[in-house]
Design an enzyme around this catalytic site. Structure first.
Site, PDB file in Angstrom:
ATOM      1  N   GLY A  12       0.819  -1.219   0.000  1.00  0.00           N
ATOM      2  CA  GLY A  12       0.000   0.000   0.000  1.00  0.00           C
ATOM      3  C   GLY A  12       0.846   1.258   0.000  1.00  0.00           C
ATOM      4  CG  ASP A  13       0.403   3.691   2.285  1.00  0.00           C
ATOM      5  OD1 ASP A  13      -0.711   4.198   2.170  1.00  0.00           O
ATOM      6  OD2 ASP A  13       0.717   2.935   3.232  1.00  0.00           O
ATOM      7  CE  LYS A  16      -3.386   1.716  -4.068  1.00  0.00           C
ATOM      8  NZ  LYS A  16      -2.431   1.473  -2.994  1.00  0.00           N
ATOM      9  CE  LYS A  18       3.335  12.035  -9.663  1.00  0.00           C
ATOM     10  NZ  LYS A  18       4.620  12.418  -9.184  1.00  0.00           N
ATOM     11  N   GLY A  40      -6.160   5.806   1.661  1.00  0.00           N
ATOM     12  CA  GLY A  40      -5.955   7.256   1.634  1.00  0.00           C
ATOM     13  C   GLY A  40      -5.260   7.599   0.337  1.00  0.00           C
ATOM     14  CG  HIS A  41      -6.474   7.105  -3.198  1.00  0.00           C
ATOM     15  ND1 HIS A  41      -7.348   6.651  -4.132  1.00  0.00           N
ATOM     16  CD2 HIS A  41      -5.857   6.022  -2.708  1.00  0.00           C
ATOM     17  CE1 HIS A  41      -7.271   5.336  -4.203  1.00  0.00           C
ATOM     18  NE2 HIS A  41      -6.374   4.932  -3.343  1.00  0.00           N
ATOM     19  CD  GLN A 222      -7.247  -1.194   1.443  1.00  0.00           C
ATOM     20  OE1 GLN A 222      -8.031  -1.937   0.870  1.00  0.00           O
ATOM     21  NE2 GLN A 222      -7.557   0.016   1.807  1.00  0.00           N
ATOM     22  CG  LEU A 330      14.195   6.713  -9.228  1.00  0.00           C
ATOM     23  CD1 LEU A 330      14.527   5.368  -8.594  1.00  0.00           C
ATOM     24  CD2 LEU A 330      14.339   6.609 -10.745  1.00  0.00           C
ATOM     25  CG  ASP A 331      11.439  12.101  -5.859  1.00  0.00           C
ATOM     26  OD1 ASP A 331      10.679  11.166  -6.183  1.00  0.00           O
ATOM     27  OD2 ASP A 331      11.124  12.961  -5.003  1.00  0.00           O
ATOM     28  N   GLY A 413       8.722  13.115  -8.200  1.00  0.00           N
ATOM     29  CA  GLY A 413       8.386  14.187  -7.258  1.00  0.00           C
ATOM     30  C   GLY A 413       6.923  14.105  -6.870  1.00  0.00           C
TER      31      GLY A 413
HETATM   32  P1  IMP Z   1      -7.765  -2.749   7.851  1.00  0.00           P
HETATM   33  O1  IMP Z   1      -7.836  -2.684   6.364  1.00  0.00           O
HETATM   34  O2  IMP Z   1      -8.149  -1.459   8.525  1.00  0.00           O
HETATM   35  O3  IMP Z   1      -8.491  -3.939   8.409  1.00  0.00           O
HETATM   36  O4  IMP Z   1      -6.220  -2.973   8.264  1.00  0.00           O
HETATM   37  C1  IMP Z   1      -5.530  -4.167   7.956  1.00  0.00           C
HETATM   38  C2  IMP Z   1      -4.082  -3.878   7.574  1.00  0.00           C
HETATM   39  O5  IMP Z   1      -4.059  -3.215   6.308  1.00  0.00           O
HETATM   40  C3  IMP Z   1      -3.326  -2.968   8.537  1.00  0.00           C
HETATM   41  O6  IMP Z   1      -1.961  -3.374   8.559  1.00  0.00           O
HETATM   42  C4  IMP Z   1      -3.448  -1.604   7.900  1.00  0.00           C
HETATM   43  O7  IMP Z   1      -2.397  -0.748   8.280  1.00  0.00           O
HETATM   44  C5  IMP Z   1      -3.332  -1.989   6.450  1.00  0.00           C
HETATM   45  N1  IMP Z   1      -3.978  -1.031   5.543  1.00  0.00           N
HETATM   46  C6  IMP Z   1      -5.296  -0.851   5.329  1.00  0.00           C
HETATM   47  N2  IMP Z   1      -5.512   0.095   4.402  1.00  0.00           N
HETATM   48  C7  IMP Z   1      -4.303   0.520   4.006  1.00  0.00           C
HETATM   49  C8  IMP Z   1      -3.874   1.470   3.022  1.00  0.00           C
HETATM   50  O8  IMP Z   1      -4.656   2.096   2.302  1.00  0.00           O
HETATM   51  N3  IMP Z   1      -2.526   1.630   2.915  1.00  0.00           N
HETATM   52  C9  IMP Z   1      -1.643   0.902   3.644  1.00  0.00           C
HETATM   53  N4  IMP Z   1      -2.002  -0.001   4.550  1.00  0.00           N
HETATM   54  C10 IMP Z   1      -3.321  -0.195   4.731  1.00  0.00           C
END
Ligand code: IMP
Length: 428
Positions: A12-13, A16, A18, A40-41, A222, A330-331, A413
Site C-alpha cells: 500500500g501507499d 497509486k 498519482k 488514503g489517496h 490497499q 525514485l527521487d 516528485g
Molecule cells: P484494515 O484494512 O483497517 O483492516 O487494516 C488491515 C491492515 O491493512 C493494517 O496493517 C493496515 O495498516 C493496512 N492497511 C489498510 N488500508 C491501508 C492502506 O490504504 N494503505 C496501507 N495499509 C493499509
C-alpha cells in the site's frame, strides 16, 4: 485499452493516486473495486492537496464519472464529508455512482474492529480501526446492509435498528460500550436519504459503457501483499486488492480486462504489523521515512520502511497478471550514497527467488541485495528518461530485468506532473 486495472504491488501507499490521476485523462469512468475508507489517496494539484479515502481520485477531472463499485464497503459519514469538502472547493460530485450492491459500514463495525484489536493484545494487526474487517465479515455472514437498501427508507430503518440491537448484545458481552440505538437509526435514516440519488446499478452501467466504447479505469485500494488470500495473513486487509478482485468487485469479467498496471515505490513501506524482509532499522530507514514523508494519510501512523524487494514484485506480477509497472518516488533515493535492491531471499542457507507461501517463513528470510552507487543528483525536474543519470537508469533497468515486465512511468516528485515516461532499454 478499454479496461485498465491499477493495483498496488507492495503493502500500500505506493502512490497509486498519482498514477490514477495521470491515467484518468484517458478514461471516462474511474471505479473503486474494494476496500473502504481505510485507503488514503493524496493528489497534489497546483500545490493544493486533495486527500480522498472513498471517492475515486478521478473526480478531479470533469470528464470522469467516478464509481464506487459493489466490492467496496462504504462509510457514509466519510462519503458525505468528502462530497462536502470537494463541493466547498468547487468540485462537482453529482456524477458519482454508488453500487446498490456495495455494503455499508455502521458504527458497530468500528466497535468490533476496536474490540478485536484489543483482544489480540501484543499480536495486533494494526488495522485502521475503520470497521473494514467486521463489515466484510458481515457481508460473508449474510447480515450486511447494502446501499440499495436505502431505496426503501422504511425497511432500511428497521434493518438498521434490528442489526444495532443484535450487535449491542455482542458489544456488551465483549465489554464494550453499547451504541445508542435511536441515535444510530436517526443518523442513518438521514444518511440513507442523502445516499439515495447516488445509488445505481453499476454492473449494468459499466457493461453498457464498455459496449458503447468507453474506457474504464479500475482502481484498487490497499495492495497485493495486504490481500486477504495472498498477503501476509493475518496481517492483511479483509478484501482482495489483487486484480482478480477487480472482477468480483465490479461485475466485469476477466476477459474484459486488457491492461494491469502495478504500482511500486522505488523502496518499500508498510504500515501496521506483519513480516517485512527488507525493513531497515538504521539511519537509511529514517531517511526513507523523513525524505519520503512516510506517514499514513488516514491514521497519521509512521510507516515502516526498507529497500525495494523484487521477490515481492515478481510475485505481484504473477498474482495480478501485471502488464507493466509504474515506479514511484525514485527521487526519494537521490541523497543515498549507496542504494540496495533485494533480488532474492536466503532461508536456512538456500536461495529463494519465489515469494514464500507462509507468513512465518517470510518473517525468517534474509534479503540478498544488489548494491548500486547512488546517483547523487536531484531527479525532480527531469521529464525525459534520457535526462536520468546513468545510475538511476540502471536502477530502473534492474527492476525490469528481474521482474520481467516493462516499467512505463517513473515518479520523480510529489506534484501531479512530476513523472516521466520510460520505455524499456531495448526500445530506447
Ligand atoms: P484494515 O484494512 O483497517 O483492516 O487494516 C488491515 C491492515 O491493512 C493494517 O496493517 C493496515 O495498516 C493496512 N492497511 C489498510 N488500508 C491501508 C492502506 O490504504 N494503505 C496501507 N495499509 C493499509
Amino acid at each position: 485499452m478499454p479496461v485498465t486495472v491499477v493495483v498496488g504491488a507492495q503493502w500500500g501507499d505506493e502512490g497509486k493516486a498519482k498514477v490514477i490521476d495521470l491515467l484518468s485523462k484517458e478514461h471516462a469512468y474511474v471505479v473503486r473495486y474494494q476496500g473502504g475508507h481505510n485507503a488514503g489517496h493524496t493528489v497534489v494539484v497546483d500545490g493544493e492537496k486533495y486527500a480522498l479515502q472513498l471517492i475515486p481520485s478521478g473526480i478531479l477531472y470533469d470528464h470522469v464519472i467516478p464509481v464506487i463499485a459493489n466490492g467496496v464497503v462504504v462509510d457514509l459519514p466519510t462519503l458525505f464529508n468528502e462530497i462536502d469538502t470537494l463541493a466547498s472547493r468547487g468540485i462537482d460530485t453529482s456524477q458519482l455512482k454508488v453500487s446498490s450492491l456495495a455494503h455499508l459500514i455502521f458504527p458497530w463495525h468500528q466497535a468490533h474492529d476496536a474490540i478485536a484489536e484489543a483482544m489480540r493484545g501484543d499480536d495486533k494487526i494494526g488495522t485502521t480501526l475503520k470497521g473494514i474487517g467486521p463489515a466484510y465479515a458481515d457481508k460473508a455472514r449474510r447480515v450486511g446492509i447494502r446501499a440499495g437498501d436505502v431505496l426503501n427508507a422504511e425497511r432500511f430503518s428497521s434493518l438498521v435498528r434490528e442489526r444495532a440491537l443484535a450487535e449491542n448484545v455482542l458489544i456488551e458481552q465483549a465489554g464494550g460500550d453499547p451504541l445508542d440505538v435511536d441515535d444510530v437509526v436517526a443518523r442513518f435514516e438521514a444518511f440513507g436519504e442523502r445516499l439515495a440519488p447516488y445509488v445505481a446499478d453499476t454492473v449494468s452501467l459499466l457493461h453498457d459503457a464498455l459496449a458503447a466504447g468507453s474506457h474504464l479505469l479500475l482502481e484498487g485500494a490497499q495492495a497485493t501483499f495486504l490481500d486477504l488470500d495472498h498477503g501476509t495473513y493475518p496481517y492483511v486487509t479483509s478484501s482482495n486488492p489483487t486484480a482478480g478482485g477487480a472482477c468480483a468487485g465490479t461485475g466485469l469479467g476477466p476477459r474484459d480486462i486488457d491492461r494491469v498496471v502495478g504500482i511500486t515505490k522505488a523502496y518499500t513501506t508498510r504500515v501496521g504489523a506483519g513480516p517485512f524482509p527488507t525493513e531497515l532499522f538504521d539511519g537509511d530507514g529514517e531517511t526513507l521515512v523523513d525524505v519520503g514523508k512516510e506517514y499514513g494519510t488516514v491514521t497519521g501512523r509512521r510507516r515502516r520502511a526498507g529497500w525495494l524487494d523484487l521477490v515481492m514484485l515478481r510475485q505481484a506480477v504473477r498474482l495480478n497478471s501485471l502488464t507493466e509497472l509504474a515506479l514511484t518516488k525514485l527521487d526519494i533515493l537521490d541523497g543515498f550514497e549507496t542504494v540496495k535492491i533485494c533480488t532474492a531471499y536466503r532461508l536456512d542457507g538456500e536461495v529463494l527467488r519465489n515469494y514464500p507461501d507462509r507468513s512465518d517463513i517470510v518473517a525468517r528470510v534474509e534479503p540478498i541485495y544488489e548494491v548500486l552507487d547512488g546517483w547523487g543528483s536531484a531527479l525532480r525536474e527531469m521529464r525525459d528518461a534520457d535526462q536520468l543519470p546513468d545510475l538511476a537508469k540502471r536502477f530502473v533497468e534492474i527492476v525490469e530485468r528481474e521482474v520481467g515486465i516493462p516499467v512505463r512511468i517513473v515518479g520523480v516528485g510529489a506534484e501531479r506532473d512530476d513523472y516521466l515516461l520510460w520505455s524499456t532499454s531495448a526500445a530506447r
